[in-house]
Design an enzyme around this catalytic site. Sequence first.
Site, mmCIF file in Angstrom:
data_model
loop_
_atom_site.group_PDB
_atom_site.id
_atom_site.type_symbol
_atom_site.label_atom_id
_atom_site.label_comp_id
_atom_site.label_asym_id
_atom_site.label_seq_id
_atom_site.Cartn_x
_atom_site.Cartn_y
_atom_site.Cartn_z
ATOM 1 N N GLU A 122 0.834 -1.207 0.000
ATOM 2 C CA GLU A 122 0.000 0.000 0.000
ATOM 3 C C GLU A 122 0.863 1.249 0.000
ATOM 4 O O GLU A 122 1.914 1.298 0.657
ATOM 5 C CB GLU A 122 -0.910 0.005 1.232
ATOM 6 C CG GLU A 122 -1.841 1.192 1.317
ATOM 7 C CD GLU A 122 -2.772 1.112 2.514
ATOM 8 O OE1 GLU A 122 -3.115 2.177 3.056
ATOM 9 O OE2 GLU A 122 -3.134 -0.010 2.928
ATOM 10 N N GLU A 126 -2.611 10.555 2.994
ATOM 11 C CA GLU A 126 -3.684 10.537 3.979
ATOM 12 C C GLU A 126 -3.702 11.862 4.743
ATOM 13 O O GLU A 126 -2.667 12.335 5.206
ATOM 14 C CB GLU A 126 -3.477 9.368 4.954
ATOM 15 C CG GLU A 126 -4.721 8.976 5.702
ATOM 16 C CD GLU A 126 -4.614 7.549 6.231
ATOM 17 O OE1 GLU A 126 -5.310 6.667 5.689
ATOM 18 O OE2 GLU A 126 -3.846 7.329 7.180
#
Length: 243
Positions: A122, A126
């Site tokens: 991943e 964010e």
Amino acid sequence: MLHIVSLVIYLFGIATSLAAPTSSNRLNARQTGSSVGRYTCESAVLDFSDPQALSKFNVEWCPQNVYQSNGTLVWRLTSECGTTVTYPWDFQYGKIEGRIRMAPGSGVVTSMLLAGPAPSDELDWEWVGKDIWTVQSMYFVKGQRVDPNAQFFHTPGNVPQDMSAGFHNYAIEVNKDSIKWYIDDWLTRTLPRTSGVPFPSDASGTRMGVWDGSQTSGWAGTVNWAQGPFTAEMQWFKFTPYC
């Protein structure tokens, strides 16, 4: 009798495995995975001033909280749920980019990421709504964090700006020997492939949206629902495979 008990346990296991994840982990591809292996060499530029742009994506969670309005794609977080939007095509190497306004508010998390199938590699951008001045980059290999701490970045020139007040361009670029993160075309971070160090080589599918981070051990804060609903927006999305 033993056979009956075994059957009950088996059926309970199936029911548990089919239970829908909560809104607090809908973008958590470290747990759920996302890639379906649909690779393409076709680039795309999707502008949300086009009323048909959302139809080019899959809405995997809480469809009532994602919609187009005033030339943007809106991701909304309510006490009912947040939302997850995915792009239906993957790449092995390439670049994704979105022009995004983050959602402010304690406990509110906005994400744009690349992830593979579980246990997933991943690559994240964010935004944690209690900190409107920075965006954080993280990466995971087979569901495990390699760097113990996220890296936090301001807008270009390292000058703090309220990222919930306006739009900025955020990109993740995947190359064979490096991963790069950009803000407004400013290269903020490079992760080189290094011998002997785990490297995220299977982060291929795009996921994005907004979710409730209240249950994340405190790092995201707790949502005050009286201040909601909370919204993040995207003006356009670019998908560029390197083939």
